[in-house]
Design a protein around this motif. Structure first.
Motif, short mmCIF file in Angstrom:
data_model
loop_
_atom_site.label_atom_id
_atom_site.label_comp_id
_atom_site.label_asym_id
_atom_site.label_seq_id
_atom_site.Cartn_x
_atom_site.Cartn_y
_atom_site.Cartn_z
N ILE A 81 0.83 -1.21 0.00
CA ILE A 81 0.00 0.00 0.00
C ILE A 81 0.86 1.26 0.00
O ILE A 81 0.63 2.20 -0.76
N ILE A 82 1.88 1.27 0.88
CA ILE A 82 2.79 2.42 1.00
C ILE A 82 4.21 1.85 0.93
O ILE A 82 4.78 1.41 1.93
N PRO A 83 4.80 1.81 -0.27
CA PRO A 83 6.05 1.07 -0.48
C PRO A 83 7.20 1.45 0.45
O PRO A 83 8.01 0.59 0.82
N GLN A 84 7.27 2.73 0.84
CA GLN A 84 8.35 3.16 1.73
C GLN A 84 7.94 3.13 3.20
O GLN A 84 8.73 3.52 4.07
N GLY A 85 6.72 2.70 3.47
CA GLY A 85 6.23 2.68 4.85
C GLY A 85 5.52 3.96 5.24
O GLY A 85 4.61 3.96 6.06
N SER A 86 5.96 5.07 4.66
CA SER A 86 5.28 6.36 4.83
C SER A 86 5.40 7.10 3.50
O SER A 86 6.27 6.78 2.68
N GLY A 87 4.51 8.05 3.31
CA GLY A 87 4.60 8.85 2.08
C GLY A 87 3.68 8.34 0.99
O GLY A 87 2.49 8.07 1.22
N ALA A 88 4.22 8.19 -0.22
CA ALA A 88 3.41 7.94 -1.41
C ALA A 88 2.66 6.61 -1.34
O ALA A 88 3.20 5.59 -0.91
N ILE A 89 1.41 6.65 -1.79
CA ILE A 89 0.53 5.48 -1.82
C ILE A 89 0.64 4.82 -3.20
O ILE A 89 0.72 5.49 -4.23
N ASN A 90 0.65 3.49 -3.20
CA ASN A 90 0.74 2.71 -4.44
C ASN A 90 -0.67 2.35 -4.92
O ASN A 90 -1.33 1.49 -4.32
N PRO A 91 -1.17 2.95 -5.99
CA PRO A 91 -2.55 2.67 -6.44
C PRO A 91 -2.77 1.22 -6.83
O PRO A 91 -3.87 0.69 -6.68
N LYS A 92 -1.72 0.53 -7.31
CA LYS A 92 -1.88 -0.87 -7.67
C LYS A 92 -2.13 -1.74 -6.44
O LYS A 92 -2.81 -2.78 -6.51
N GLY A 93 -1.56 -1.34 -5.31
CA GLY A 93 -1.82 -2.06 -4.06
C GLY A 93 -3.27 -1.89 -3.63
O GLY A 93 -3.93 -2.87 -3.23
N ILE A 94 -3.76 -0.66 -3.70
CA ILE A 94 -5.18 -0.41 -3.39
C ILE A 94 -6.06 -1.25 -4.30
O ILE A 94 -7.03 -1.87 -3.86
N GLU A 95 -5.72 -1.28 -5.58
CA GLU A 95 -6.51 -2.01 -6.56
C GLU A 95 -6.58 -3.51 -6.23
O GLU A 95 -7.65 -4.13 -6.33
N PHE A 96 -5.43 -4.09 -5.85
CA PHE A 96 -5.42 -5.52 -5.55
C PHE A 96 -6.35 -5.85 -4.39
O PHE A 96 -7.18 -6.77 -4.48
N TYR A 97 -6.23 -5.12 -3.29
CA TYR A 97 -7.07 -5.45 -2.14
C TYR A 97 -8.53 -5.12 -2.38
O TYR A 97 -9.42 -5.82 -1.85
N ASN A 98 -8.80 -4.12 -3.19
CA ASN A 98 -10.20 -3.89 -3.59
C ASN A 98 -10.76 -5.11 -4.31
O ASN A 98 -11.90 -5.51 -4.09
N LYS A 99 -9.95 -5.71 -5.18
CA LYS A 99 -10.42 -6.89 -5.92
C LYS A 99 -10.68 -8.06 -4.97
O LYS A 99 -11.68 -8.78 -5.11
N VAL A 100 -9.78 -8.26 -4.02
CA VAL A 100 -9.95 -9.36 -3.05
C VAL A 100 -11.21 -9.14 -2.21
O VAL A 100 -12.03 -10.05 -2.03
N ILE A 101 -11.36 -7.93 -1.69
CA ILE A 101 -12.52 -7.61 -0.85
C ILE A 101 -13.82 -7.77 -1.64
O ILE A 101 -14.78 -8.39 -1.16
N ASN A 102 -13.84 -7.23 -2.83
CA ASN A 102 -15.06 -7.29 -3.63
C ASN A 102 -15.43 -8.73 -3.99
O ASN A 102 -16.61 -9.09 -4.01
N TYR A 103 -14.42 -9.54 -4.28
CA TYR A 103 -14.71 -10.92 -4.64
C TYR A 103 -15.20 -11.71 -3.41
O TYR A 103 -16.09 -12.56 -3.54
N CYS A 104 -14.63 -11.44 -2.24
CA CYS A 104 -15.14 -12.05 -1.01
C CYS A 104 -16.64 -11.75 -0.86
O CYS A 104 -17.45 -12.66 -0.63
N LEU A 105 -17.00 -10.48 -1.00
CA LEU A 105 -18.40 -10.08 -0.81
C LEU A 105 -19.29 -10.72 -1.87
O LEU A 105 -20.42 -11.13 -1.58
#
Length: 468
Positions: A81-105
Motif C-alpha cells: 500500500i505504502i512502499p516506503q512505509g510512509s509517504g506515497a501510496i501505491n494505487p496498484k496495491g489499493i486495486e489488488f485489495y479492492n479486488k480481493v474484498i469485492n470478490y469475497c463479498l
C-alpha cells in the motif's frame, strides 16, 4: 455494527501466501530482505512466490465458499500500500485489495482484515523498526489510508497480529528479523510501541465514524502454574503481564497493567519508554473485540537458576528441543510430561481453548471474542493422486472446536472461528515443510490446489453447526 451469525472461516497472512514480492509497485519488507540476505534463514526459503495468492485469489476464495466458509481473515501488506512505509501510496496495491474484498463479498464471505502481520516495510526497519516511536505514527497513517479506501466494505478490522509474539520472536528468540536474542529492553519497548500504534489506529477509526468493529489479535497467553510453584502469586503476576496482560489490559481496559513497573524492574528493564501523554490514547483506543490465536497454554513455574535461556525449535523432526524459556529472576517454562507435543516441541493441549476463553470472560466480562487462528502443523505426504489424508489435524482441531463451543455454552461471547490456514503457505522461519493448510498447495507443480481430507471435514462441520 454487529455481526449476527457465527463466523466460520479460515486465515492467511500477506507475506505467507501472496507472493508477487516485487510486482505492481510493492516495496520491500523486512522479510524480503531477511530471506534474501540473512544466513539465519536456516531453510533457505522465502515468500517470493509463496502460495501465489496474488494471482490466484479467486480460486482460493471459491474454495472457501464451496467449503461453506462465510468469512476470510487475511492481512494487508503495508509495503504494497505504502512502499516506503510512509509517504506515497501505491494505487496498484489499493486495486489488488479492492479486488480481493469485492470478490469475497460477491461470494458471501465476510472479510476480516489485519493491518500488520509481521511484514514491516524495510524502510521502517531501517529506522529501528518498532523501537522507534515514529513507526507507530507511520502505522497510524497507513491504517487511515486503509480505512478510507476499504472501510466502506470491510466491517471487521484488527490492527496488529500478535504484538507480543512478534516482539518475542524478533527480540527474545531472535529467529525473526531483526534477530536480537534475549534483549528484554528492546522487547518491552517494541511491545509498548505496537500497543501505542494499535491504539492510535483504533482511536482514528472511531473518530472517522467508520461503520464496523476494530480490535487486536493476541496469541493466547493464558498462564497455568505448575502445581509445585512456590511463589505462586508472584510468578503468575510476572507471567500474566509478560504473556497476556500487556496486550489485553492495554487494548480492552485502555490502560497499562497494574504493577507493570514492578515486573519491568524484575526483568531488569528501564521503563523510560513509557510516556504519560500516551495514556489518554490508550483510553480512547480501546478495542471493540479481541481475536485470539489459540495453540497452546503458557505453563510456568519459579525461576530456578542459570542464565536466561530460550528454548525454540524451528528444525522439526530430528530435534528433541521443546518450546519454552527461562528468564532470570522472573519465571521459567515448566514441562508437563503428561501433555502431547508436536514435532516442533510445542504442547498440543486443546483444553487451553476452554481455559483461555473462560479467563477472558472472568477478567474482561462480555467482551466479543473471535478465535482468529487455530490449527495444527505437520509433515504430509500425498498419495498418487496428490490427495492428503490428515486425520491428526481433524482430531486435534475438532477437540479445540469442542472446547470453544463448551465455553460459548457457558456464556463466553465467542462469535467466530478461523482455522489456520486456508491453504498451505510459507510458515515463516519453518519454510514450506511445516504444513497447516486444509487445501494442499503443490509448490512443485504450478501451485496447484488440492483440498485435503480436513477441508471436507471442516465443510461438513460448518454445515452441522450453521445455526449455533
Amino acid at each position: 455494527m454487529s455481526v449476527n451469525k457465527f463466523l466460520w472461516g479460515s486465515a492467511t497472512a500477506a507475506y505467507q501466501c501472496e507472493g508477487a514480492w516485487n510486482e505492481d509497485g510493492k516495496g520491500l519488507n523486512e522479510w524480503d530482505v531477511f530471506n534474501h540476505e540473512s544466513p539465519l534463514n536456516i531453510h533457505n526459503e522465502d515468500g517470493d512466490v509463496a502460495s501465489d495468492f496474488y494471482h490466484r485469489y479467486k480460486e482460493d476464495i471459491d474454495l472457501m465458499a464451496d467449503g461453506n466458509q462465510n468469512t476470510y481473515r487475511f492481512s494487508i501488506s503495508w509495503a504494497r500500500i505504502i512502499p516506503q512505509g510512509s509517504g506515497a501510496i501505491n494505487p496498484k496495491g489499493i486495486e489488488f485489495y479492492n479486488k480481493v474484498i469485492n470478490y469475497c463479498l460477491e461470494k458471501g464471505i465476510t472479510p476480516n482484515v489485519t493491518l500488520f502481520h509481521y511484514d514491516l516495510p524495510n524502510e521502517m526497519a531501517k529506522i529501528g523498526g518498532w523501537e522507534n516511536r515514529e513507526v507507530a505514527d507511520a502505522f497510524h497513517e497507513y491504517a487511515k489510508v486503509c480505512f478510507k479506501n476499504f472501510g466502506d466494505r470491510v466491517k471487521i478490522w484488527s490492527t496488529i497480529n500478535e504484538p507480543r509474539y512478534y516482539a518475542y520472536c524478533s527480540y527474545v528468540v531472535g529467529n525473526y528479523p531483526p534477530n536480537y536474542k534475549a534483549d528484554f529492553g528492546r522487547f518491552w519497548k517494541v511491545l509498548y510501541h505496537l500497543m501505542l500504534g494499535s491504539a492510535k489506529a483504533i482511536q482514528s477509526y472511531k473518530e472517522l465514524g467508520m461503520d464496523g468493529i476494530i480490535g487486536i489479535v493476541h496469541d493466547n497467553g493464558n498462564v497455568e502454574l505448575d502445581p509445585d510453584t512456590k511463589e505462586k502469586e508472584l510468578v503468575r503476576l510476572r507471567a500474566d503481564i509478560f504473556y497476556s496482560r500487556m496486550v489485553l489490559d492495554t487494548a480492552l481496559l485502555g490502560k497499562l497493567p497494574d504493577k507493570l513497573n514492578e515486573v519491568l524492574k524484575d526483568n531488569s528493564v528501564d521503563a523510560f519508554f513509557l510516556h504519560e501523554e500516551d495514556f489518554p490514547v490508550f483510553q480512547k483506543g480501546r478495542a471493540d473485540y479481541v481475536g485470539l490465536n489459540v495453540y497452546n497454554r503458557q505453563y510456568v513455574t519459579d525461576y530456578s537458576q542459570g542464565k536466561t535461556e530460550v528454548f525454540h525449535n524451528n528444525v522439526g523432526k530430528g530435534s528433541a528441543s521443546k518450546e519454552g524459556i527461562r528468564i532470570k529472576n522472573m519465571f521459567e517454562t515448566s514441562f508437563d510430561p503428561n501433555t502431547r507435543r508436536n514435532l516442533w516441541g510445542r504442547e498440543v493441549y486443546p483444553k487451553c481453548m476452554y481455559d483461555c476463553l473462560m479467563e477472558m470472560k472472568e477478567r474482561y466480562g462480555n467482551v466479543l471474542v473471535y478465535i482468529t487462528e487455530n490449527g495444527h502443523g505437520q509433515y504430509e505426504t500425498p498419495d498418487n493422486n496428490g490427495y492428503i489424508k490428515d486425520p491428526e489435524r481433524i482430531k486435534i482441531c475438532g477437540e479445540f472446536i469442542d472446547y470453544m463451543l463448551k465455553a460459548r455454552e457457558e456464556g463466553v461471547n465467542v462469535q467466530g472461528y478461523y482455522l489456520w490456514s486456508t491453504m498451505d503457505l510459507y510458515s515463516w522461519i519453518n519454510g514450506y515443510e511445516k504444513k497447516y493448510g486444509i487445501v494442499r498447495v503443490d509448490f512443485k507443480n504450478n501451485n496447484r490446489r488440492i483440498p485435503k481430507e480436513s477441508y471436507y471435514w471442516y465443510k461438513d462441520l460448518i454445515a452441522a453447526k450453521r445455526d449455533i
